[in-house]
Write a protein that holds these residues in place. Structure first.
Motif, PDB file in Angstrom:
ATOM      1  N   ALA A 142       0.876  -1.179   0.000  1.00 51.83           N
ATOM      2  CA  ALA A 142       0.000   0.000   0.000  1.00 51.83           C
ATOM      3  C   ALA A 142       0.910   1.224   0.000  1.00 51.83           C
ATOM      4  CB  ALA A 142      -0.895   0.011   1.231  1.00 51.83           C
ATOM      5  N   THR A 143       0.574   2.201  -0.850  1.00 46.61           N
ATOM      6  CA  THR A 143       1.365   3.432  -0.929  1.00 46.61           C
ATOM      7  C   THR A 143       0.467   4.613  -0.576  1.00 46.61           C
ATOM      8  OG1 THR A 143       2.790   2.494  -2.632  1.00 46.61           O
ATOM      9  CG2 THR A 143       2.766   4.902  -2.456  1.00 46.61           C
ATOM     10  N   TRP A 144       0.977   5.441   0.331  1.00 45.37           N
ATOM     11  CA  TRP A 144       0.227   6.623   0.773  1.00 45.37           C
ATOM     12  C   TRP A 144       0.948   7.884   0.311  1.00 45.37           C
ATOM     13  CZ3 TRP A 144      -4.535   6.690   2.846  1.00 45.37           C
ATOM     14  CH2 TRP A 144      -5.044   5.452   3.283  1.00 45.37           C
ATOM     15  N   ILE A 145       0.153   8.835  -0.142  1.00 43.11           N
ATOM     16  CA  ILE A 145       0.672  10.109  -0.641  1.00 43.11           C
ATOM     17  C   ILE A 145       0.246  11.212   0.332  1.00 43.11           C
ATOM     18  CG2 ILE A 145       0.498  11.792  -2.540  1.00 43.11           C
ATOM     19  CD1 ILE A 145       1.753   9.123  -3.426  1.00 43.11           C
ATOM     20  N   ALA A 146       1.189  12.118   0.643  1.00 41.00           N
ATOM     21  CA  ALA A 146       0.850  13.314   1.429  1.00 41.00           C
ATOM     22  C   ALA A 146       0.948  14.525   0.512  1.00 41.00           C
ATOM     23  CB  ALA A 146       1.817  13.466   2.604  1.00 41.00           C
ATOM     24  N   GLU A 147      -0.082  15.367   0.576  1.00 38.82           N
ATOM     25  CA  GLU A 147      -0.116  16.560  -0.280  1.00 38.82           C
ATOM     26  C   GLU A 147      -0.308  17.804   0.572  1.00 38.82           C
ATOM     27  OE1 GLU A 147      -2.103  15.154  -4.456  1.00 38.82           O
ATOM     28  OE2 GLU A 147      -3.442  15.597  -2.789  1.00 38.82           O
ATOM     29  N   GLU A 148       0.296  18.891   0.105  1.00 42.90           N
ATOM     30  CA  GLU A 148       0.035  20.176   0.732  1.00 42.90           C
ATOM     31  C   GLU A 148      -0.278  21.164  -0.384  1.00 42.90           C
ATOM     32  OE1 GLU A 148       1.614  20.894   4.629  1.00 42.90           O
ATOM     33  OE2 GLU A 148       2.650  22.622   3.767  1.00 42.90           O
ATOM     34  N   ASN A 149      -1.428  21.797  -0.293  1.00 43.17           N
ATOM     35  CA  ASN A 149      -1.893  22.727  -1.336  1.00 43.17           C
ATOM     36  C   ASN A 149      -1.778  22.096  -2.722  1.00 43.17           C
ATOM     37  OD1 ASN A 149      -2.428  24.717   0.574  1.00 43.17           O
ATOM     38  ND2 ASN A 149      -0.291  25.376   0.561  1.00 43.17           N
ATOM     39  N   GLY A 150      -2.167  20.844  -2.840  1.00 41.02           N
ATOM     40  CA  GLY A 150      -2.195  20.152  -4.121  1.00 41.02           C
ATOM     41  C   GLY A 150      -0.839  19.667  -4.605  1.00 41.02           C
ATOM     42  N   ARG A 151       0.218  19.910  -3.841  1.00 42.96           N
ATOM     43  CA  ARG A 151       1.549  19.459  -4.256  1.00 42.96           C
ATOM     44  C   ARG A 151       1.953  18.242  -3.428  1.00 42.96           C
ATOM     45  NH1 ARG A 151       7.256  22.480  -3.372  1.00 42.96           N
ATOM     46  NH2 ARG A 151       8.517  20.826  -4.271  1.00 42.96           N
ATOM     47  N   MET A 152       2.512  17.223  -4.099  1.00 42.96           N
ATOM     48  CA  MET A 152       2.938  16.038  -3.367  1.00 42.96           C
ATOM     49  C   MET A 152       4.156  16.392  -2.510  1.00 42.96           C
ATOM     50  SD  MET A 152       3.992  12.215  -4.670  1.00 42.96           S
ATOM     51  CE  MET A 152       2.735  12.139  -5.934  1.00 42.96           C
ATOM     52  N   ALA A 153       4.026  16.155  -1.203  1.00 38.61           N
ATOM     53  CA  ALA A 153       5.099  16.507  -0.267  1.00 38.61           C
ATOM     54  C   ALA A 153       5.873  15.284   0.193  1.00 38.61           C
ATOM     55  CB  ALA A 153       4.504  17.216   0.945  1.00 38.61           C
ATOM     56  N   GLY A 154       5.251  14.105   0.095  1.00 44.48           N
ATOM     57  CA  GLY A 154       5.926  12.897   0.560  1.00 44.48           C
ATOM     58  C   GLY A 154       5.078  11.672   0.299  1.00 44.48           C
ATOM     59  N   PHE A 155       5.656  10.527   0.606  1.00 50.63           N
ATOM     60  CA  PHE A 155       4.929   9.268   0.408  1.00 50.63           C
ATOM     61  C   PHE A 155       5.536   8.197   1.306  1.00 50.63           C
ATOM     62  CE2 PHE A 155       7.943   6.655  -1.989  1.00 50.63           C
ATOM     63  CZ  PHE A 155       8.843   7.605  -2.440  1.00 50.63           C
ATOM     64  N   ALA A 156       4.788   7.123   1.463  1.00 50.51           N
ATOM     65  CA  ALA A 156       5.260   5.970   2.232  1.00 50.51           C
ATOM     66  C   ALA A 156       4.724   4.707   1.586  1.00 50.51           C
ATOM     67  CB  ALA A 156       4.783   6.057   3.675  1.00 50.51           C
ATOM     68  N   ILE A 157       5.525   3.658   1.622  1.00 53.98           N
ATOM     69  CA  ILE A 157       5.124   2.360   1.055  1.00 53.98           C
ATOM     70  C   ILE A 157       5.256   1.299   2.141  1.00 53.98           C
ATOM     71  CG2 ILE A 157       5.486   0.682  -0.787  1.00 53.98           C
ATOM     72  CD1 ILE A 157       7.090   2.793  -2.315  1.00 53.98           C
ATOM     73  N   VAL A 158       4.203   0.517   2.311  1.00 57.56           N
ATOM     74  CA  VAL A 158       4.224  -0.583   3.278  1.00 57.56           C
ATOM     75  C   VAL A 158       3.887  -1.876   2.549  1.00 57.56           C
ATOM     76  CG1 VAL A 158       1.830  -0.078   3.975  1.00 57.56           C
ATOM     77  CG2 VAL A 158       3.281  -1.410   5.493  1.00 57.56           C
ATOM     78  N   GLU A 159       4.586  -2.950   2.893  1.00 56.65           N
ATOM     79  CA  GLU A 159       4.290  -4.247   2.279  1.00 56.65           C
ATOM     80  C   GLU A 159       3.821  -5.236   3.336  1.00 56.65           C
ATOM     81  OE1 GLU A 159       7.620  -6.184   0.458  1.00 56.65           O
ATOM     82  OE2 GLU A 159       8.653  -6.472   2.372  1.00 56.65           O
ATOM     83  N   GLY A 160       3.239  -6.346   2.845  1.00 54.19           N
ATOM     84  CA  GLY A 160       2.768  -7.379   3.765  1.00 54.19           C
ATOM     85  C   GLY A 160       1.370  -7.108   4.258  1.00 54.19           C
ATOM     86  N   ILE A 161       0.597  -6.335   3.476  1.00 51.29           N
ATOM     87  CA  ILE A 161      -0.724  -5.960   3.954  1.00 51.29           C
ATOM     88  C   ILE A 161      -1.832  -6.830   3.344  1.00 51.29           C
ATOM     89  CG2 ILE A 161      -0.232  -3.584   4.658  1.00 51.29           C
ATOM     90  CD1 ILE A 161      -1.787  -3.976   1.385  1.00 51.29           C
ATOM     91  N   ARG A 162      -1.443  -7.853   2.580  1.00 54.20           N
ATOM     92  CA  ARG A 162      -2.468  -8.747   2.045  1.00 54.20           C
ATOM     93  C   ARG A 162      -2.269 -10.178   2.521  1.00 54.20           C
ATOM     94  NH1 ARG A 162      -5.788  -6.943  -2.277  1.00 54.20           N
ATOM     95  NH2 ARG A 162      -5.204  -4.825  -2.845  1.00 54.20           N
ATOM     96  N   LYS A 163      -1.432 -10.331   3.524  1.00 55.52           N
ATOM     97  CA  LYS A 163      -1.188 -11.682   4.025  1.00 55.52           C
ATOM     98  C   LYS A 163      -2.191 -12.014   5.116  1.00 55.52           C
ATOM     99  CE  LYS A 163       3.603 -11.536   2.654  1.00 55.52           C
ATOM    100  NZ  LYS A 163       4.904 -11.081   3.122  1.00 55.52           N
ATOM    101  N   SER A 164      -2.070 -13.234   5.644  1.00 53.21           N
ATOM    102  CA  SER A 164      -3.065 -13.676   6.611  1.00 53.21           C
ATOM    103  C   SER A 164      -2.856 -13.007   7.965  1.00 53.21           C
ATOM    104  CB  SER A 164      -2.965 -15.190   6.761  1.00 53.21           C
ATOM    105  OG  SER A 164      -1.656 -15.505   7.155  1.00 53.21           O
ATOM    106  N   ILE A 165      -3.834 -13.165   8.819  1.00 50.95           N
ATOM    107  CA  ILE A 165      -3.787 -12.589  10.160  1.00 50.95           C
ATOM    108  C   ILE A 165      -2.497 -13.009  10.864  1.00 50.95           C
ATOM    109  CG2 ILE A 165      -4.873 -12.752  12.443  1.00 50.95           C
ATOM    110  CD1 ILE A 165      -7.553 -12.936  10.964  1.00 50.95           C
ATOM    111  N   GLY A 166      -1.876 -12.073  11.534  1.00 53.40           N
ATOM    112  CA  GLY A 166      -0.666 -12.384  12.283  1.00 53.40           C
ATOM    113  C   GLY A 166       0.602 -12.124  11.503  1.00 53.40           C
ATOM    114  N   ALA A 167       0.483 -11.725  10.243  1.00 54.23           N
ATOM    115  CA  ALA A 167       1.667 -11.493   9.428  1.00 54.23           C
ATOM    116  C   ALA A 167       2.397 -10.235   9.890  1.00 54.23           C
ATOM    117  CB  ALA A 167       1.269 -11.345   7.964  1.00 54.23           C
TER     118      ALA A 167
END
Ligand SMILES: CC(C)(COP(=O)(O)OP(=O)(O)OC[C@H]1O[C@@H](n2cnc3c(N)ncnc32)[C@H](O)[C@@H]1OP(=O)(O)O)[C@@H](O)C(=O)NCCC(=O)NCCS
Length: 155
Positions: A43-68
């Motif tokens: 999953a990738t998240w975008i942060a914007e300020e006044n319509g301009r992209m200021a940063g982002f973050a990427i996390v993996e392992g978010i579609r695995k089973s419970i406890g992952a």
């Protein structure tokens, strides 16, 4: 400041942030970054300020089973937007993604010399659980940080 999920139109701007935040050999290759953000396991998240992209973050392992274990692949804020809480907001977003996926823990590696990022993670409840020598080329160590999101009761 607003945060929202990534869309494919974001890629060029996102990669321009990568080029500002990291120099080779620490920088993700463009093709690798493309595969990461379009993977079904991230999953990738975008942060914007006044319509301009200021940063982002990427996390993996978010579609695995419970406890992952979910894992933060990167968290980046443009220098001119730092120290305003945008990194903290992106961290909250990736943590929410991990919790929604029922991940038990959220982990990451951080350059052992990256004092600012380390302070940010510790302020958000991440604890250092180890050190990996030569994790980053050329011969730079990483600290391994983890946050427990939920514990599984026995039985
Ligand atoms: C690490 C990084 C993502 C932090 O982003 P950020 O937007 O500056 O993060 P925050 O603003 O939430 O918090 C960072 C600092 O700002 C402070 N801060 C947060 N909100 C603030 C506010 N409203 N006013 C003043 N300071 C604030 C935090 O306390 C923290 O202070 P400290 O670093 O002196 O301890 C950013 O520095 C970055 O992109 N670095 C380069 C890439 C990188 O190393 N990423 C980490 C990969 S593991």
């Amino acid at each position: 400041m607003q945060s929202r999920p990534y869309t494919p139109d974001d890629f060029l701007t996102l990669y321009a942030i990568e080029e500002v935040c990291f120099q080779p050999p620490l920088r993700f290759d463009r093709d690798y970054m493309w595969r990461l953000v379009h993977s079904r396991g991230t999953a990738t998240w975008i942060a914007e300020e006044n319509g301009r992209m200021a940063g982002f973050a990427i996390v993996e392992g978010i579609r695995k089973s419970i406890g992952a274990a979910a894992y933060i692949l990167t968290l980046e804020v443009l220098p001119e937007f730092r120290h305003r809480g945008i990194g903290s907001e992106l961290l909250r977003c990736v943590e929410d993604s991990a919790r929604v996926a029922n991940a038990a823990t959220l982990g990451l590696h951080v350059d052992a010399t990256n004092a600012g990022a380390i302070r940010l993670y510790e302020a958000h409840g991440f604890r250092c659980e180890g050190r990996e020598e030569n994790f980053y080329p050329p011969g730079r160590a990483a600290l391994i940080y983890r946050k427990v999101l939920h514990t599984t009761e026995p039985g």
